[in-house]
Motif scaffolding. Structure first.
Motif, PDB file in Angstrom:
ATOM      1  N   SER A 148      28.952  44.099 -16.171  1.00 15.44           N
ATOM      2  CA  SER A 148      27.806  44.972 -15.919  1.00 15.44           C
ATOM      3  C   SER A 148      26.849  44.898 -17.110  1.00 15.44           C
ATOM      4  O   SER A 148      27.028  44.072 -18.008  1.00 15.44           O
TER       5      SER A 148
ATOM      6  N   HIS B  94      26.595  45.031  -9.340  1.00 12.39           N
ATOM      7  CA  HIS B  94      25.150  45.143  -9.085  1.00 12.39           C
ATOM      8  C   HIS B  94      24.800  46.579  -8.734  1.00 12.39           C
ATOM      9  O   HIS B  94      25.606  47.292  -8.149  1.00 12.39           O
ATOM     10  N   ARG B  95      23.586  46.953  -9.042  1.00  7.04           N
ATOM     11  CA  ARG B  95      22.968  48.192  -8.545  1.00  7.04           C
ATOM     12  C   ARG B  95      23.549  49.499  -9.084  1.00  7.04           C
ATOM     13  O   ARG B  95      22.971  50.554  -8.868  1.00  7.04           O
TER      14      ARG B  95
ATOM     15  N   CYS C 108      27.778  46.522  -3.953  1.00  2.43           N
ATOM     16  CA  CYS C 108      27.718  46.636  -5.417  1.00  2.43           C
ATOM     17  C   CYS C 108      28.583  45.596  -6.130  1.00  2.43           C
ATOM     18  O   CYS C 108      28.435  45.390  -7.341  1.00  2.43           O
TER      19      CYS C 108
END
Ligand code: GLY
Length: 258
Positions: free
Chosen positions: A134, A162-163, A185
């Motif tokens: 991340s 992600h996100r 995600c």
């Protein structure tokens, strides 16, 4: 009610909400009410105690606005504890007090530069350790974690996130081979062989649950998720998390379960 995997849980490390909490790192612009956050934290601690955990307090520090999110500072694997190297400068010193306390309880190891890692990116599911890659956690940390756990039965697997801030923002373990997750995600094929509860659209925040001694704590007002979790046979309790949500934190973030 199903019996949970985490049957031997006894303690939770927690850290007070600092008076500076409204200056924590966050993406929301909604005003944080620190007094309400402190009350919500009290409720959270009471819930952990009701579920049989004895609390171990880390000394509070108003110079560290994110320090109530103690999960990010260390990860526990049985008798081993890994002290994180946190990428965010304003959070890096959070580990100092945690390392002191952890040193009294566990055999401690450290993640060292260039590796960076937040505990929120480490999802332990029985003998599998999923590490989210991340904005906070990198592959150097995965390599160091593999070395630390080298002589154990734990299998470390990395996955791009992600996100969301952390892997556990999007996926947590409920016990009995069941995870709960928010889609889109990370590559969910890593969860092969596990039961999966997918949170409905609009209830993504509820994917960060905390399972303790046979009960799943979920954020209040996620009724569809609650039904899905209960349908899998788990007992559920809801907690108000409004002020922690504004600080990009959730249920797992506020403790380290030992
Ligand atoms: N406020 C949680 C974090 O950004 O680390």
């Amino acid at each position: 009610m199903k019996s949970m995997g985490a049957g031997s849980v006894r303690h939770a490390l927690v850290r007070p909400v600092p008076y500076s909490y409204d200056r924590c790192i966050r993406t929301s612009r909604e005003k944080i009410d620190v007094a309400i956050a402190r009350r919500q934290h009290d409720e959270y601690c009471r819930a952990l105690q009701r579920l049989g955990l004895s609390l171990i307090w880390i000394r509070g520090d108003n110079a560290l606005p994110d320090s109530c999110f103690v999960e990010d500072t260390a990860v526990v694997f049985g008798e081993k504890a890994v002290i994180c190297n946190m990428r965010e400068k304003s959070r890096a010193n959070e580990v100092t007090e945690v390392a002191k306390v952890m040193g009294e309880l566990k055999e401690t190891y450290r993640i060292n530069p260039p590796a960076t890692i937040d505990g929120g990116d480490v999802l332990v599911v029985e003998d599998r350790v999923f590490v989210g890659i991340s904005a906070r956690t990198n592959l150097h940390a995965v390599a160091q974690l593999k070395k630390i756990l080298g002589n154990s039965r734990m299998n470390v697997v990395s996955v791009k996130v992600h996100r969301v801030l952390h892997l556990k923002s999007a996926c947590t373990y409920l016990g009995n081979g069941v995870v709960i997750l928010s889609k889109g995600c990370f590559d969910t094929s890593i969860l092969q062989g596990l039961g999966k509860i997918i949170v409905p659209r609009g209830e993504e925040y509820a994917a960060d649950c905390l399972a303790v001694s046979g009960t799943v704590l979920i954020a209040r007002d996620h009724a569809e998720t609650r039904k899905l979790v209960e349908k899998e046979g788990f007992r559920v309790e809801e907690l108000e998390m409004s002020e922690f949500r504004k600080g990009d934190g959730a249920l797992t973030c506020l403790s380290i379960i030992l």
